[in-house]
Design an enzyme around this catalytic site. Structure first.
Site, PDB file in Angstrom:
ATOM      1  N   LYS B  76       0.724  -1.221  -0.039  1.00 16.04           N
ATOM      2  CA  LYS B  76      -0.097  -0.011  -0.102  1.00 16.04           C
ATOM      3  C   LYS B  76       0.947   1.140   0.067  1.00 16.04           C
ATOM      4  O   LYS B  76       1.853   1.270   0.665  1.00 16.04           O
ATOM      5  CB  LYS B  76      -0.783  -0.075   1.280  1.00 16.04           C
ATOM      6  CG  LYS B  76      -2.058   1.187   1.219  1.00 16.04           C
ATOM      7  CD  LYS B  76      -2.983   0.868   2.620  1.00 16.04           C
ATOM      8  CE  LYS B  76      -4.040   1.579   2.534  1.00 16.04           C
ATOM      9  NZ  LYS B  76      -4.761   1.556   3.903  1.00 16.04           N
ATOM     10  N   SER B 151      -9.948   1.351   2.765  1.00 13.03           N
ATOM     11  CA  SER B 151      -8.829   2.267   1.699  1.00 13.03           C
ATOM     12  C   SER B 151      -7.924   1.512   1.254  1.00 13.03           C
ATOM     13  O   SER B 151      -7.193   1.968   0.173  1.00 13.03           O
ATOM     14  CB  SER B 151      -8.208   3.243   2.783  1.00 13.03           C
ATOM     15  OG  SER B 151      -7.482   2.807   3.712  1.00 13.03           O
ATOM     16  N   SER B 175     -10.086  -1.011   6.937  1.00 12.26           N
ATOM     17  CA  SER B 175      -9.623  -0.757   5.375  1.00 12.26           C
ATOM     18  C   SER B 175      -8.567  -1.735   5.018  1.00 12.26           C
ATOM     19  O   SER B 175      -8.368  -1.727   3.986  1.00 12.26           O
ATOM     20  CB  SER B 175      -8.427   0.534   5.553  1.00 12.26           C
ATOM     21  OG  SER B 175      -9.239   1.823   5.708  1.00 12.26           O
TER      22      SER B 175
END
Lengths: 489, 485
Positions: B76, B151, B175
């Site tokens: 990420k 997310s 997330s």
């Protein structure tokens, strides 16, 4: 000793006003690294050379508490006879400024590390206790430099993140003199503890000054104004003078005082409004989620307490008891730890009272002249003690001692050696002196006759002649005795 | 060999260790997949040259004793990576190249893995659909009209599309778990403090936690083992001995007590979610676990509490993005204040601004007690609900999300309905507990659905074991047609 009376009031037409002062002192913690990062705290480095990723608030950087700074705060708290809180919390104080990289300052808001304490001041009108409200730890901001470029402001982050202790007094101070004594006392205590170097020029000690006035006898406080960031005692005193008089004038004119933050303009010697209460920042304090609450074990506090050095108040008492000094002398000699150490070393080897007199007289005057302090005195404590002892034993007179002292300053030599090599030893052998005096009297028969006829003023002349002949080394007391005896005969 | 990339991490590791495939071949296979999958928009940055270099280095001197020997991994874009651009999905960091490596990624590299690229995510991890990223929305490989969750949407999308053998995300309110659920993959949010937060772009410090996203539970345990561990640079890191999650993984869950909280049966919840939950209960029961009804009475306050605490912290955490020292700076403005205003107006997207405003508001004097302080108190009650329950049960089973993946654009104009997506995941963050999202079935459209196992603090091993047993008996398999290549 007659005590003076406290006498700092402002007289207006409508009455006599008392000035109420509280201080928020920001003292830079003595530590090798910053409060939440490993960067050096050394003063005077090139701009932005002592800045870590944490101090400059890069993404993902996290603060880690520096344990030494915590210990320093606890030591200071103990030195202020204050309550140490086993549980304290670091909060974020949020505001935007170019020299505040995080956009918030990590400080302590509701739960400070140190609670209430007190400091004792020696004033000419007796001793006065000033209450301490709290002491908390916080980060310093960086420095904005506005005068390097006409159109830009530069930022130096070397100071960003350095640990400060904010020491908040109760509103117990009543005059610029008390403020002076209070700051100096705080400074002395912290220097004894080694928790702050108290160097105001380098910004290690600065204060926000809260000032209000009220009519003598009033129970309630007046509206206060806060004068921000004053960095010398002199400016604090000037700012208070100005501000208190400004407030009295307003009240005398029937006007109200606005609670506001003011700045002291050192060039114009006046305070001026910076922002009003309505414009006050909303700092949005909340506990810093990057840091756990600070929990101190009682053992740590107890251990630190045990390892504290003797503090000025105790030392002063001891000096009075142990060395027979008066309160004034003791006060002066404990004002700096280094001075008290020097004195104790001298007193161990010589007359305690005479040592104090000579230190506070000639030694301090010389240091002051040369812009030196006791730690880099050209005369070592051991040599100074020998000098004092030479005076005490009668080996040299006080007048000769001053000469020896001068030579010691220049050469750094041992006084015995100087006295020896320059033949400055006092002439205290009665037979030798008698021989010398007889010689003088026989050369000045006319003056002897005049003296005997009643012109007693001439005694001084004979003493002078003895001193001249002996090169100033004749023991004055013995000279007097022998002269008197021989002139009678 | 051509389908090495649709295998699990543990299978790939076997192939590497037995030299069936080299690290270089493996890396090349992923690079090929990534290049064919640009439509998904899962990557913000690729580091192919560096990855190939590292793969060759490994092949020349293979060390097979490591947990992640020779494995390329995409992560990420919230993890700071040394000399590799790190954007947090935001314009304000669009040119930011850290000089440092986050602890978690460094742990992965120390265990033999290397970086393949940086994965798209919602801006500053604020979002549930990966639609708030400055670098555009990410598409769910399940269907070209679906969001991958958020997310960590780039992470879930890349994992499900075989663009990385495993990945890591961060989970502040769901997330990791919600995108895992939307893509039929496994996601774990560890106990708060198990993985260091140092070097992760902060969203809400008291809630943020990095965790693994993988194809299988075994993979999840390998990744957790590699990434976790005490870090003295993070004051909230837990100082404890490292555990061997993969070695200790076992599928015998006989006698374990599984709590079923009644408050997780919310109004208007699709029937399929309910059925999925029933299916999960049955699987665990058949495996010898004991189901126990429990109550977590403050659950209904979790979402409002979360949407006070998280924005409050974010409003302060994001104050550092002022254009002064790094990142985007607006060229407009005549003084410092205008420069700040323009930089932040142009640098942040709408969702980030919304949360900064909410956070600033709830911390303001006059509102602090009513919002922030009250939220902190409720947070304690939510935590206590869990503490009480865990005196009676070993783990708690709930759905991961109240729905399957929704359509791109479906909720962008309705932030509250977007926030409601986190309803089952946020209580866990508020309580600091570990929770595992497992793929458990499909809805009637054929979209994956997940179930969530919540454990006691630091009880990751137990929920991994339950998940492991569940996985073996659930029969779920992600069948994704590679429509994008």
């Amino acid at each position: 000793m007659s005590k003076e009376k406290f006498d700092y009031f402002i007289n207006g037409e409508k009455g006599k006003y008392e000035v109420v002062i509280g201080l928020e002192v920001h003292a830079q913690v003595l530590s090798n690294s910053k409060l939440f990062s490993g960067s050096s705290t050394k003063f005077g480095a090139d701009p932005n050379k002592q800045v870590s990723l944490i101090d400059s608030a890069f993404p993902g950087m996290l603060p880690v508490i520096n344990e030494e700074c915590v210990k320093q705060a606890v030591r200071t708290g103990l030195g202020l006879n204050a309550k140490i809180n086993n549980y304290s919390v670091f909060d974020r104080k949020n505001y935007f400024y170019a020299d505040l990289p995080q956009g918030y300052q990590i400080s302590q808001y509701k739960n400070p590390i140190v609670g209430e304490g007190k400091v004792l001041l020696d004033m000419p009108y007796g001793s006065k206790e000033i209450g301490i409200e709290r002491l908390h730890l916080e980060q310093d901001a960086g420095k904005s430099i506005h005068d390097m470029d006409p159109s830009s402001t530069y930022v130096d982050l070397n100071r960003s993140g350095i640990a400060l202790m904010e020491i908040v007094s109760k509103p117990h101070l009543r005059s610029p003199d008390e403020v002076n004594a209070y700051i100096k006392k705080l400074r002395t205590i912290m220097r004894y503890l080694g928790t702050c170097d108290g160097n105001m020029q380098e910004g290690s000690l600065r204060a926000d000054v809260n000032v209000s006035v009220r009519k003598v006898g009033d129970k309630n406080f007046g509206t206060r104004c806060e004068i921000k960031n004053v960095n010398s005692i002199k400016f604090m005193q000037m700012a208070i003078e100005y501000e208190a008089n400004r407030q009295v004038e307003l009240l005398e004119d029937g006007k109200e005082i606005d609670q506001e933050t003011r700045l002291f303009d050192t060039k114009k010697n006046e305070t001026r409004s910076m922002r009003s209460k309505e414009d006050a920042h909303d700092y949005r304090y909340f506990p810093d989620p990057d840091l756990l609450p600070l929990k101190l074990e009682q053992k740590l506090i107890d251990d630190l307490k045990k390892s504290l050095p003797e503090l000025p108040d105790n030392k002063k008492e001891r000096f009075i008891q142990e060395y027979g000094l008066n309160s004034y002398e003791a006060n002066v000699l404990v004002s700096e730890k280094e001075i008290s150490d020097y004195y104790e070393e001298v007193a161990k080897l010589s007359d305690k009272k005479l040592a104090a007199t000579w230190m506070m007289g000639d030694l301090f005057a010389m240091l002051n002249d040369k812009g030196l302090n006791i730690s880099n005195s050209p005369i070592s404590a051991k040599n100074f003690a020998e000098l004092v002892q030479s005076i005490k034993s009668g080996e040299i007179s006080g007048r000769i001692a001053k000469e020896v002292f001068e030579i010691m300053v220049e050469s750094g030599d041992n006084p015995k050696k100087i006295i020896e090599s320059k033949g400055m030893k006092q002439q205290s052998n009665p037979k030798e002196l008698e021989k010398m005096i007889n010689e003088i009297l026989s050369k000045n028969k006319d003056k002897v006759d005049q003296y005997k006829a009643g012109k007693e003023k001439l005694f001084g002349f004979f003493v002078g002649q003895v001193m001249k002949l002996s090169g100033g080394k004749a023991n004055p007391q013995l000279t007097n005795e022998i002269l008197k005896k021989l002139l009678k005969g | 060999m051509s389908n090495i990339t649709n295998q699990s991490l543990s299978e790939i590791l076997e192939s590497i260790k037995s030299k069936k495939i080299s690290s270089l071949e493996l890396t090349q296979a992923y690079i090929k997949n990534i290049e064919n999958a640009k439509k998904l928009n899962a990557f913000v940055t690729t580091t192919f040259d560096q990855a190939l270099e590292n793969a060759k280095k490994f092949d020349n001197k293979p060390n097979n004793e490591q947990l992640l020997s020779g494995i390329p991994l995409a992560v990420k874009d919230l993890f700071c990576t040394e000399n590799v651009k790190t954007t947090a999905g935001s314009n304000i960091l669009n040119n930011f190249i850290p000089s440092y490596e986050s602890t978690v990624t460094k742990n992965l590299w120390n265990n033999g893995a290397f970086l393949l690229g940086k994965l798209n995510c919602d801006e500053f991890a604020m979002g549930s659909s990966n639609e708030t990223s400055f670098f555009g929305n990410v598409i769910n490989p399940i269907g070209d009209h679906l969001v991958p969750g958020g997310s960590s949407g780039g992470s879930s999308s890349a994992l499900a599309a075989d663009l990385t053998p495993a990945t890591i995300g961060t989970d502040t309110g769901g997330s990791i778990r919600q995108p895992a659920s939307f893509t039929g993959t496994v996601g774990l949010k560890p106990t708060y403090g198990l993985c260091s937060r140092w070097g992760i772009v902060a969203f809400a410090s008291s809630l943020d936690q990095a965790g693994p996203m993988t194809k299988t539970v075994n993979d999840c345990s390998i990744m957790l083992e590699a990434m976790s561990g005490f870090d003295d640079k993070d004051s909230t890191s837990i100082n404890k001995k490292k555990e061997s999650y993969s070695k200790n993984l076992k599928d015998n869950i006989k006698g374990l007590k599984i709590g079923i909280p009644k408050e997780y049966r919310v109004d208007n919840m699709p029937k399929e979610i309910d059925e999925l939950w029933e299916k999960g209960k049955k699987i665990l029961k058949d495996l010898g676990a004991q189901l126990i009804d429990i109550s977590l009475p403050h659950t209904k306050y979790a979402l409002p509490t979360y949407y006070i605490v998280a924005p409050a912290e974010a409003s302060s955490n994001l104050a550092r993005y002022d254009g002064v020292r790094y990142g985007y700076r607006s060229q407009k403005g005549k003084d410092l204040i205008e420069m700040y205003e323009n930089t932040r107006s142009e640098g942040f997207g709408d969702e980030v601004k919304r949360r900064i405003l909410i956070g600033t508001y709830v911390l303001s004097s006059g509102y602090y007690d009513a919002y922030y302080l009250k939220a902190q108190k409720v947070r304690q009650l939510i935590k206590k609900d869990f503490d009480d329950s865990f005196t009676k049960v070993d783990a708690i089973l709930t759905p991961s999300t109240p729905s399957s993946a929704f359509k791109i654009g479906e909720k962008t104009n309705d932030p509250v309905s977007m926030y409601l997506n986190d309803i089952f995941t946020v209580p866990v963050n508020l309580a600091g507990l570990p929770a595992l999202s497992l793929p458990a079935g499909l809805d009637k459209q054929g979209y994956p659905l997940g179930l969530q196992l919540i454990g006691k603090a630091l009880d990751e091993q137990k929920i991994l074991n339950i998940g492991y047993a569940f996985e073996k008996n659930c029969g779920y398999k992600n069948e994704i047609k590679k429509w994008w290549s």
